[in-house]
Motif scaffolding. Structure first.
Motif, PDB file in Angstrom:
ATOM      1  N   VAL B 542       0.781  -1.039   0.007  1.00 39.37           N
ATOM      2  CA  VAL B 542      -0.002  -0.010   0.076  1.00 39.37           C
ATOM      3  C   VAL B 542       0.973   1.322   0.084  1.00 39.37           C
ATOM      4  O   VAL B 542       1.810   1.317   0.810  1.00 39.37           O
ATOM      5  CB  VAL B 542      -0.770  -0.141   1.234  1.00 39.37           C
ATOM      6  CG1 VAL B 542      -1.745   1.113   1.272  1.00 39.37           C
ATOM      7  CG2 VAL B 542      -1.866  -1.065   1.348  1.00 39.37           C
ATOM      8  N   LYS B 543       0.677   2.340  -0.855  1.00 37.51           N
ATOM      9  CA  LYS B 543       1.712   3.172  -1.170  1.00 37.51           C
ATOM     10  C   LYS B 543       0.671   4.670  -0.472  1.00 37.51           C
ATOM     11  O   LYS B 543      -0.420   4.818  -0.804  1.00 37.51           O
ATOM     12  CB  LYS B 543       1.764   3.413  -2.748  1.00 37.51           C
ATOM     13  CG  LYS B 543       3.059   4.111  -2.899  1.00 37.51           C
ATOM     14  CD  LYS B 543       3.511   3.984  -4.331  1.00 37.51           C
ATOM     15  CE  LYS B 543       4.521   4.818  -4.819  1.00 37.51           C
ATOM     16  NZ  LYS B 543       5.053   6.012  -3.905  1.00 37.51           N
ATOM     17  N   ILE B 544       1.630   5.292   0.149  1.00 37.20           N
ATOM     18  CA  ILE B 544       0.930   6.495   0.803  1.00 37.20           C
ATOM     19  C   ILE B 544       1.274   7.590  -0.343  1.00 37.20           C
ATOM     20  O   ILE B 544       2.282   7.843  -1.102  1.00 37.20           O
ATOM     21  CB  ILE B 544       1.658   7.010   2.034  1.00 37.20           C
ATOM     22  CG1 ILE B 544       1.492   5.907   3.149  1.00 37.20           C
ATOM     23  CG2 ILE B 544       1.168   8.310   2.572  1.00 37.20           C
ATOM     24  CD1 ILE B 544       2.508   5.834   4.246  1.00 37.20           C
ATOM     25  N   ALA B 545       0.021   8.395  -0.611  1.00 37.21           N
ATOM     26  CA  ALA B 545       0.125   9.358  -1.746  1.00 37.21           C
ATOM     27  C   ALA B 545       1.029  10.537  -1.170  1.00 37.21           C
ATOM     28  O   ALA B 545       1.658  11.121  -2.155  1.00 37.21           O
ATOM     29  CB  ALA B 545      -1.245   9.943  -2.164  1.00 37.21           C
ATOM     30  N   ASN B 546       0.999  10.946  -0.009  1.00 34.25           N
ATOM     31  CA  ASN B 546       1.863  12.161   0.429  1.00 34.25           C
ATOM     32  C   ASN B 546       2.596  11.756   1.750  1.00 34.25           C
ATOM     33  O   ASN B 546       2.283  12.300   2.822  1.00 34.25           O
ATOM     34  CB  ASN B 546       0.707  13.312   0.723  1.00 34.25           C
ATOM     35  CG  ASN B 546      -0.329  13.065   1.956  1.00 34.25           C
ATOM     36  OD1 ASN B 546      -0.539  11.704   2.045  1.00 34.25           O
ATOM     37  ND2 ASN B 546      -0.659  13.886   2.682  1.00 34.25           N
ATOM     38  N   PRO B 589      -2.303  -5.605   0.548  1.00 35.85           N
ATOM     39  CA  PRO B 589      -3.495  -5.160  -0.382  1.00 35.85           C
ATOM     40  C   PRO B 589      -4.046  -6.320  -1.022  1.00 35.85           C
ATOM     41  O   PRO B 589      -3.328  -7.159  -1.153  1.00 35.85           O
ATOM     42  CB  PRO B 589      -2.863  -4.237  -1.203  1.00 35.85           C
ATOM     43  CG  PRO B 589      -1.158  -4.612  -1.253  1.00 35.85           C
ATOM     44  CD  PRO B 589      -0.934  -5.236   0.033  1.00 35.85           C
ATOM     45  N   LYS B 590      -5.363  -6.265  -1.009  1.00 36.59           N
ATOM     46  CA  LYS B 590      -6.046  -7.393  -1.815  1.00 36.59           C
ATOM     47  C   LYS B 590      -5.951  -7.100  -3.320  1.00 36.59           C
ATOM     48  O   LYS B 590      -5.648  -8.140  -4.123  1.00 36.59           O
ATOM     49  CB  LYS B 590      -7.634  -7.190  -1.482  1.00 36.59           C
ATOM     50  CG  LYS B 590      -7.889  -7.529  -0.144  1.00 36.59           C
ATOM     51  CD  LYS B 590      -9.414  -7.585   0.036  1.00 36.59           C
ATOM     52  CE  LYS B 590      -9.621  -7.995   1.599  1.00 36.59           C
ATOM     53  NZ  LYS B 590      -9.914  -6.507   2.555  1.00 36.59           N
ATOM     54  N   SER B 591      -5.914  -5.973  -3.689  1.00 30.91           N
ATOM     55  CA  SER B 591      -5.630  -5.380  -4.919  1.00 30.91           C
ATOM     56  C   SER B 591      -5.097  -4.179  -5.039  1.00 30.91           C
ATOM     57  O   SER B 591      -5.294  -3.373  -4.531  1.00 30.91           O
ATOM     58  CB  SER B 591      -6.799  -5.659  -5.997  1.00 30.91           C
ATOM     59  OG  SER B 591      -7.732  -4.742  -5.620  1.00 30.91           O
ATOM     60  N   LEU B 592      -4.225  -3.617  -6.090  1.00 35.44           N
ATOM     61  CA  LEU B 592      -4.077  -2.349  -6.456  1.00 35.44           C
ATOM     62  C   LEU B 592      -4.248  -1.897  -7.714  1.00 35.44           C
ATOM     63  O   LEU B 592      -4.302  -2.573  -8.713  1.00 35.44           O
ATOM     64  CB  LEU B 592      -2.110  -2.443  -6.425  1.00 35.44           C
ATOM     65  CG  LEU B 592      -1.646  -2.525  -4.954  1.00 35.44           C
ATOM     66  CD1 LEU B 592      -0.284  -2.596  -5.083  1.00 35.44           C
ATOM     67  CD2 LEU B 592      -2.159  -1.360  -3.863  1.00 35.44           C
ATOM     68  N   PRO B 593      -4.722  -0.610  -7.835  1.00 36.39           N
ATOM     69  CA  PRO B 593      -4.863   0.185  -6.788  1.00 36.39           C
ATOM     70  C   PRO B 593      -5.763  -0.217  -5.743  1.00 36.39           C
ATOM     71  O   PRO B 593      -6.804  -0.901  -6.048  1.00 36.39           O
ATOM     72  CB  PRO B 593      -5.203   1.787  -7.434  1.00 36.39           C
ATOM     73  CG  PRO B 593      -5.670   1.246  -8.838  1.00 36.39           C
ATOM     74  CD  PRO B 593      -5.125  -0.067  -9.352  1.00 36.39           C
TER      75      PRO B 593
END
Lengths: 339, 797
Positions: B542-546, B589-593
């Motif tokens: 999971v990527k943090i946007a900020n 994550p179950k899926s990305l995005p």
């Protein structure tokens, strides 16, 4: 015969006095009482005595035997005791040498403090609830009466994953999740990890820990909130602790309060820890905002409730006198050993 | 919000000390951050009149002044070039303190007695903008006529106190001096006096000067403007400059100062445009057009977007509405005619724009909280009044007012006793109404229902709870009695998961491990550090946007790097041995995005280095945890591989045959990446699954009544044969009477053939219903030996 007996008794008594070891005692026993001992040998001569003297001599001889056996036993006990004492004395050790400790680790101070807080609230009938750290915007903000573009969002600089998903900025979203899934009465505490985009310094960390409380039922009042938190503060910081409720604003409570406790270090006199105010701010609290109840499907005319929240890291720092929050996340063993 | 005490006193009386006031205000909801004592660092500096200036007998550059300082006349030597008889100047007398910790003493300068010092503006920490003439090289020449001997702090208004309030986001009305004055009046029970706003007749008619068109009334419910002609731009008077400075705003010129003064006083941000820069003499309030840009007053070019509201003329934007004015319409020394803007902008819109531009201003931080529609007009008149009072220009008659919202006060109706119910009080309805009246809320009571008329500056009050807060804060939070709620006295219980977790943690610390707590976000590069070579194989995260930085931009999918970092930190601090664990979730994550929340899997990670640790001590800890959870028999370890681990010393951990984790010795390259120069072992386990599967029910088994028979078994086997294989054979052939198998020695070396190892087992035989006889044991034992020889090529040693 009688003289001989007396002679043996005399010799024996004299010999007894001189006995100093268990070995000598054994020699003594052999010499006087053994199968070939003096007394035994003498008694063998009994047969040659006239019949009328035998009982008398026999009695005297038995008396002497009993006497000597008794003396011997006493003496043996004394000498055994002395010998044991000496043996133990010779085995004396240095009791000031440090002990051999079993390997033992420690819980992190945050866990220790959390356990303490949990115990206090469990004792007051609260249960523990949990929720996700990666959370929907809806639960973290909207359902807590903080719509998009509300200025209160600035106070809690938020890490976003995308428009709808974020890292929770407080443990309050769990309030909503519990209220959605459970009918009142509700009486929970929610410990957990929270995130705010603060740069790290001695008092800020982008990751820290909160513990949140929520009570919803018919007839819950602000007086109850004050009462519960006062009990809590006294349990945590000592029975002489006082609490002070100051009006404040949170979007999800109304009325809202900030809660100070009298400084546990100086008891209100003023010191470095309390910035010379005598008080330490530890809690935000208030009556659950009617809109928050409504969002969660609870009728605010029928029910009321209160909520409170505090920073676990801050409580730990206050309790242990830790002056830099970074120490909690560095995990230096020499630090962890202290708690 | 910094509030100079002398300023707020214009609008209410303060009948207590500033310290007491601060405490009282805090308890009614205006939390005091700090009391600032102004001019604290200046003492014993007075106004002096220079009576005469004479040449110093022994120094060309010095002069000797005779100065009247009120009670007496003193002689002071100075080197300043600008002193003349008759001037009023600041005089630091003997013992005076100046900013920067300077103390002035009497003394002799080149043989001539000097009883103090004449001060420059700089020595009093004054700048040209604080007091005209303060910036010149030389003594500060005072322009007003003060009596000699007057304290300079009083003369220049350098003293007094300011209170810094923390204003919560629901009370933008308190971001003003009058708002605070109102709160002081409520708190102290004094009278609140609104400033008298009245204008003298002006000239002309504004309609001949300017037009206003609001194209988006949703984002601008009210826009008002006045025009001032014959403007003389210059410094504003000292009292205004001092007040602005004490409140933390830099004085600029009279026109800008008036807009800031009104903003501070009334809480209404204002703006002034040079009318010459408004093309078509028309103000258009509209959304920005695609591609439009503006250079704001801070001299930065701003890219505007269509959702942003701007103030424009017929051609171009001249201000970002509610945020900042444009450089293209700035007030300059040449400005002759100005437009004052006073408006109400939509709060979320201002906030969004200010955020998007990364531009926060005194104006935006007020607008974004929602302001009072009625103050818009009052503030505009107040600005015009100040223009007249300061003689800064000629006000043109009339004002433009484009209004699309109601000016009426809202009413709300509540069951009045609900206020008592929420607070746990039993106030009479009269008491409640009395308190509400004090905070400016008129009430009407009909039976159970209270109807409250809410002032337009209190947009935050919406219902019973809000009224309850008003009542409570004035009545006193401290007077609400403490109670403990009645009702279901349910005793709190720890959940099963919590109890188990607590047991696990205690077992681990009991085994000598320290619990650590680390950050849950990490760097995407961390996978390389723990031995992944192909980025395509990095786990999905999971990527943090900020994020705060790239190195803290993903939510961790493994605790391993955190554990290695802690081991490394301790190792590099010369800690000889370190055994740690962490229990926290990993985020999968179950899926990305991401469209739904990731799985948060509670994970246990362990790490060890130091004297008494190796693969087997760590394995032992894991076995202990498994036993504690009643899973000892269901856990098994199989040789495996992992990018972070030593190929020959890695095990996959299986529960009922399904993987639940791994353990092993850290790969030398990974050790190097983490600056660890010591063999270390780590493990990571899906604790969630272990807890979910745990079986802690205990059942008593009768103690043995018959004696056991022990037989040792020393085998020589090929090195590749595993303990698990041997144990399987032994147990398979041991039958019911084999009670226990214990491996007590492994040996390689002397007397053992190359490629082989010796393994010594202790076997315990026992029957539960009889004493075993040798023949029976021998038969079984021989069966085991035969099977070991046949199946594993083992030889008895």
């Amino acid at each position: 015969m009688r003289e001989k007996l007396e002679q043996i008794r005399l010799e024996a008594v004299q010999a007894l006095e001189k006995l100093n070891s268990l070995n000598e005692l054994e020699d003594f026993r052999v010499r006087f009482l053994g199968k070939k001992g003096e007394l035994t040998l003498l008694l063998r001569e009994m047969g040659s005595l006239p019949a009328d003297e035998r009982p008398v001599m026999g009695r005297i001889a038995n008396e002497i035997r009993a006497f000597l056996e008794n003396e011997l036993e006493t003496k043996t006990a004394v000498l055994k005791e002395a010998e044991l004492r000496q043996k133990l004395e010779s085995e004396a050790i240095d009791v000031t040498v440090p002990g051999k400790r079993p390997a033992a680790g420690k819980l992190h101070p945050l866990t220790t403090v959390l356990n303490e807080l949990k115990d206090i609230f469990l004792g007051m009938g609260f249960e523990v609830a949990e929720g996700p750290e990666v959370e929907y915007d809806y639960y973290n903000f909207e359902a807590l009466n903080i719509p998009k573009n509300h200025p209160a969002r600035d106070v809690q600089d938020t890490f976003y994953i995308n428009d709808n998903i974020l890292l929770r900025t407080h443990t309050s979203p769990v309030q909503v999740r519990v209220m959605e899934s459970q009918k009142p009465p509700i009486k929970i505490i929610v410990p957990g990890r929270v995130y705010r985009s603060d740069e790290v310094d001695a008092t800020h960390s982008p990751i820290f820990h909160q513990i949140e409380g929520l009570v919803v039922d018919k007839g819950i009042t602000m007086g109850d909130l004050k009462g519960v938190l006062d009990v809590f503060a006294k349990a945590l910081f000592g029975p002489e602790t006082r609490t002070k409720f100051r009006p404040h604003h949170f979007p999800f409570t109304e009325p809202s309060a900030e809660v100070d406790v009298s400084c546990a270090i100086c008891h209100g006199a003023g010191c470095r820890v309390c910035s010379y105010t005598g008080w330490i701010e530890i809690l935000g609290a208030g009556m659950v905002h009617p809109k928050v109840l409504q969002y969660a499907g609870i009728d605010p005319e029928e029910y009321s409730g209160f909520a409170f929240g505090m920073g676990l890291d801050r409580i730990a720092n206050i309790k242990y006198g830790i002056d830099d929050i970074r120490l909690l996340f560095e995990n230096d063993i020499r630090f962890l050993k202290q708690f | 919000m910094k509030v100079p005490v002398n300023w707020v006193k214009d609008y209410t009386d303060i009948n207590v000390s500033v310290k007491e006031l601060a405490d009282m205000m805090t308890m009614t909801g205006s939390k005091v951050e700090e009391i600032i004592t102004l001019g604290e660092d200046i003492s014993n500096v007075v106004v002096g009149r220079i009576l005469s200036v004479d040449r110093h007998p022994d120094a060309d550059k010095l002069v000797v002044c005779s100065v009247d300082v009120g009670q007496e006349t003193v002689q002071i030597v100075t080197g300043a070039p600008n002193v003349e008889a008759g001037q009023l100047v600041p005089v630091a007398l003997h013992g005076a303190r100046l900013p920067g910790g300077v103390t002035i003493k009497r003394g002799k300068l080149r043989g001539v007695e000097s009883q103090g010092m004449l001060c420059s503006g700089e020595e009093l920490m004054l700048k040209e903008e604080d007091y005209p003439g303060a910036g010149v090289n030389g003594i500060l020449i005072l322009k007003e006529d003060y009596a000699p001997g007057m304290d300079i702090k009083e003369a220049l208004d350098l003293g007094g106190e300011a209170i810094d309030f923390e204003i919560t986001s629901n009370r933008p009305d308190c971001l003003s001096i009058i708002g605070i004055a109102r709160e002081i009046a409520i708190t102290c029970g004094t009278e609140f006096r609104m400033p008298e706003v009245s204008l003298k007749a002006g000239v002309g008619d504004i309609n001949e000067e300017l037009a206003v068109r609001v194209e988006n009334p949703d984002l601008c419910p009210r826009y008002m403007a006045r025009v001032v002609k014959d403007v003389k731009v210059g410094p504003s008077p000292q009292w205004m400059r001092r007040r602005l400075a004490a409140a933390g705003i830099r004085p600029i010129n009279n026109i800008v100062d008036i807009t800031n003064y009104v903003m501070l006083e009334m809480g209404q941000p204002m703006h002034a445009f040079d009318i010459e820069d408004i093309e078509g003499r028309t103000i258009v309030v509209r959304n920005a057009r695609p591609g439009e840009t503006i250079k704001t007053l801070d001299d930065k070019d701003r890219q505007l977007t269509e959702d942003m509201l701007v103030i424009a003329d017929v051609k171009k934007p001249i201000a970002v509405a509610g945020v900042m004015g444009g450089a293209n319409s700035e007030i300059t020394e040449k400005t002759k005619c100005i437009v004052f803007e006073s408006a109400l902008f939509n709060a979320p819109s201002v906030r969004l724009t200010s955020k998007a531009l990364g531009l926060r201003s005194e104006s935006s931080m007020r607008f974004e909280k929602g302001l009072d529609i009625n103050t818009v007009a009052l503030a505009l008149d107040r600005a015009a009044q100040l223009v007249q009072e300061l003689g800064a220009g000629t006000v043109v008659n009339g004002m433009l007012d484009v209004l699309s919202a109601s000016l009426e006060k809202r009413t709300i109706s509540v069951r009045w006793n609900r206020i008592n119910e929420l607070l746990g009080l039993s106030l009479t309805v009269d008491t409640i109404c009395g308190i509400l009246a004090r905070v400016g809320i008129e009430t009407d009571v009909q039976g159970d229902t209270l109807t409250a008329v809410i002032p337009t500056y209190r947009n935050d009050i919406e219902g019973a709870a809000d009224l309850a807060e008003e009542v409570a804060r004035v009545y006193g939070y401290d007077k609400i009695p403490m109670t403990l709620m009645e009702g279901s006295a349910a005793r709190g219980q720890r959940s099963r998961k919590e109890k188990l977790l607590s047991c696990v943690k205690n077992r681990l610390t009991g085994a000598g491990l320290y619990e650590v707590v680390t950050y849950s976000f990490t760097s995407p590069d961390i996978y390389r550090a723990i031995g992944y070579t192909d980025p395509a194989e990095y786990p999905q995260a999971v990527k943090i946007a900020n994020p705060l930085g790239e190195d803290q931009s993903i939510m961790r999918t493994t605790l391993l790097p955190s554990i290695l970092e802690v081991l490394s930190r301790n190792y590099n601090r010369r800690i000889s041995s370190c055994r740690i664990f962490e229990i926290n979730p990993v985020f999968l994550p179950k899926s990305l995005p991401l469209t739904e929340l990731p799985d948060e899997v509670l994970t246990l990670a362990i790490g060890e280095y130091g004297n008494d640790t190796d693969f087997y001590t760590l394995k032992g800890v894991i076995e202990e945890v498994a036993d504690l959870l009643g899973l000892g028999d269901r856990l098994c370890f199989e040789r495996s591989s992992h990018p972070a681990l030593h190929h020959g010393r890695t095990a996959q951990i299986l529960l009922d045959g399904k993987p639940v984790g791994f353990m092993g010795e850290v790969h030398p390259k990974v050790l190097e990446n983490f600056q660890l120069d010591v063999r270390s072992c780590v493990a990571e386990l899906d604790l969630q699954t272990l807890l979910d599967t745990a079986n802690t029910e205990k059942q008593y088994k009768a103690l043995p009544r018959f004696p056991a028979v022990n037989r040792d078994l020393a085998l020589i086997v090929d090195k590749k044969v595993t303990a698990a294989q041997i144990e399987k054979v032994i147990k398979g052939k041991g039958g019911k009477i084999l009670e226990a198998v214990e491996l007590f020695d492994i040996y390689e070396g002397k007397q053992i053939p190359e490629g082989c190892k010796s393994m010594a087992y202790s076997l315990t035989y026992r029957a539960s219903d009889r004493t075993l006889v040798d023949d029976e044991v021998n038969a079984v034992h021989q069966k085991i030996v035969n099977a070991l020889e046949a199946e594993l090529g083992a030889r008895l040693r």
